[in-house]
Design a protein around this motif. Sequence first.
Motif, short mmCIF file in Angstrom:
data_model
loop_
_atom_site.label_atom_id
_atom_site.label_comp_id
_atom_site.label_asym_id
_atom_site.label_seq_id
_atom_site.Cartn_x
_atom_site.Cartn_y
_atom_site.Cartn_z
N ILE A 83 0.67 -1.14 0.05
CA ILE A 83 -0.09 -0.03 -0.04
C ILE A 83 0.89 1.21 0.09
CG2 ILE A 83 -1.96 1.32 1.39
CD1 ILE A 83 -2.79 -1.42 2.14
N LYS A 84 2.09 1.29 0.42
CA LYS A 84 2.99 2.32 0.61
C LYS A 84 3.40 2.70 -0.72
CE LYS A 84 4.73 2.16 5.29
NZ LYS A 84 5.84 2.02 6.27
N GLN A 85 3.81 1.37 -1.53
CA GLN A 85 4.11 1.48 -2.83
C GLN A 85 2.97 2.27 -3.78
OE1 GLN A 85 5.29 -2.17 -4.92
NE2 GLN A 85 5.73 -1.02 -6.69
N ILE A 86 1.77 1.86 -3.58
CA ILE A 86 0.79 2.66 -4.18
C ILE A 86 0.52 3.91 -3.90
CG2 ILE A 86 -2.06 2.44 -4.15
CD1 ILE A 86 -1.85 -0.46 -4.07
N VAL A 105 -0.07 -8.54 -10.94
CA VAL A 105 0.75 -7.42 -10.43
C VAL A 105 0.91 -7.84 -8.99
CG1 VAL A 105 0.88 -4.92 -10.14
CG2 VAL A 105 -0.29 -5.77 -12.14
N PRO A 106 2.12 -7.96 -8.46
CA PRO A 106 2.29 -8.52 -7.11
C PRO A 106 1.91 -7.50 -5.86
CG PRO A 106 4.17 -8.97 -8.39
CD PRO A 106 3.36 -8.15 -9.32
N ALA A 107 2.17 -6.17 -6.29
CA ALA A 107 1.84 -5.12 -5.44
C ALA A 107 0.28 -4.77 -5.11
CB ALA A 107 2.39 -3.78 -5.77
N PHE A 153 4.08 4.16 -12.49
CA PHE A 153 4.74 4.93 -11.53
C PHE A 153 4.85 3.60 -10.52
CE2 PHE A 153 2.31 8.03 -13.45
CZ PHE A 153 3.00 9.32 -13.69
N MET A 154 4.80 2.24 -10.73
CA MET A 154 5.11 1.27 -9.88
C MET A 154 5.83 0.43 -10.77
SD MET A 154 1.09 0.49 -8.52
CE MET A 154 1.73 -0.56 -7.18
N GLU A 155 6.89 0.63 -11.57
CA GLU A 155 7.79 0.07 -12.25
C GLU A 155 7.10 -0.82 -13.24
OE1 GLU A 155 10.38 -1.44 -9.53
OE2 GLU A 155 11.23 0.54 -8.61
N GLN A 156 5.96 -0.48 -13.67
CA GLN A 156 5.07 -1.50 -14.79
C GLN A 156 4.84 -0.48 -15.66
OE1 GLN A 156 4.49 -4.43 -14.13
NE2 GLN A 156 4.83 -4.94 -11.84
N GLN A 157 6.00 0.01 -16.48
CA GLN A 157 5.65 0.78 -17.63
C GLN A 157 5.57 -0.16 -18.96
OE1 GLN A 157 5.66 4.19 -18.25
NE2 GLN A 157 5.25 3.49 -20.48
N ALA A 158 6.22 -1.40 -19.00
CA ALA A 158 6.05 -2.24 -20.01
C ALA A 158 4.82 -2.95 -20.03
CB ALA A 158 7.19 -3.24 -20.00
N LEU A 159 4.19 -3.15 -18.94
CA LEU A 159 2.83 -3.81 -18.86
C LEU A 159 1.74 -2.62 -19.06
CD1 LEU A 159 1.23 -6.11 -17.88
CD2 LEU A 159 1.08 -5.31 -15.60
N HIS A 160 1.96 -1.27 -18.82
CA HIS A 160 0.91 -0.40 -19.05
C HIS A 160 1.01 -0.06 -20.60
CE1 HIS A 160 -0.42 3.88 -19.29
NE2 HIS A 160 -1.30 3.39 -18.34
#
Length: 261
Positions: free
Chosen positions: A73-76, A142-144, A113-120
């Motif tokens: 949740i902190k990462q979010i 998405v693990p987070a 912004f969650m290091e998931q640019q490629a997925l986006h």
Amino acid sequence: MSDSSDPLVPGNPYADTMPVEAQLVQPKRNNVGCIVAVLGVGFFGLLVCAGLLLPAVQAAREAARRMSCSNNIKQIGLALHNYHVAYNQLPPAYTVDEDGNRLHSWRVAILPFMEQQALHQQIDLSKPWDAPENAAVASIVVPAYACPSKVGDPLMTTYVAVVDPSGMFEGAIPTKFGQVSDGLASTILVVETENENEVHWMSPEDIDLETLLERSENDSHVGGGNVLLGDGAVKFITNSIERGLLEALVTKDGGEDYTGL
């Protein structure tokens, strides 16, 4: 009268020539019963120790999972803040097409912004999240977005926004931090809802204020769940929290002055 032929009789001249076993015969002891008793006591002791240690082990594991959930949740929260820095506003709770049909969740919007640019980049944002064009991405975890204490499908998330005109997520209308008159430390951004209210992480569905207020005991964690406040802090709220306080924490301008949970 004594029998002089008995090798055990004192003075028998043949006693010294007899085998030792014959001179003194000791009765055999049966040790099986003792061994069984010792093993039984030992096994019972192990069961008692296991019974005492198991709750402690389970509690330690849950504490670790709860900490991992808090980190998710902190990462979010960090991603939401970075999104606000980039666009000067929070993402809307959901995007819509020209006809007002819901397309994608805020969880999709913050992926870069969650290091998931490629997925986006693989998502067709012009099509609904569950359209065939987005089926491949919709099958990716998405693990987070997955609480480690939650059982079931990891594609489903319990991290949701409270969609309400008075809250930080009003629907398709973006909100700015400057609109929060209560202060970010006293306003909820994201909550961890009960398992029964989980949604697919791409789905443009969350919960409304009334659903949040009707908290049940069906949580991923015992007794409550985590919440993300506007300042990025993560707090644990119990199911016994006062209803009025919880409602005030959702609103941007409820007038409450509450900085601790």
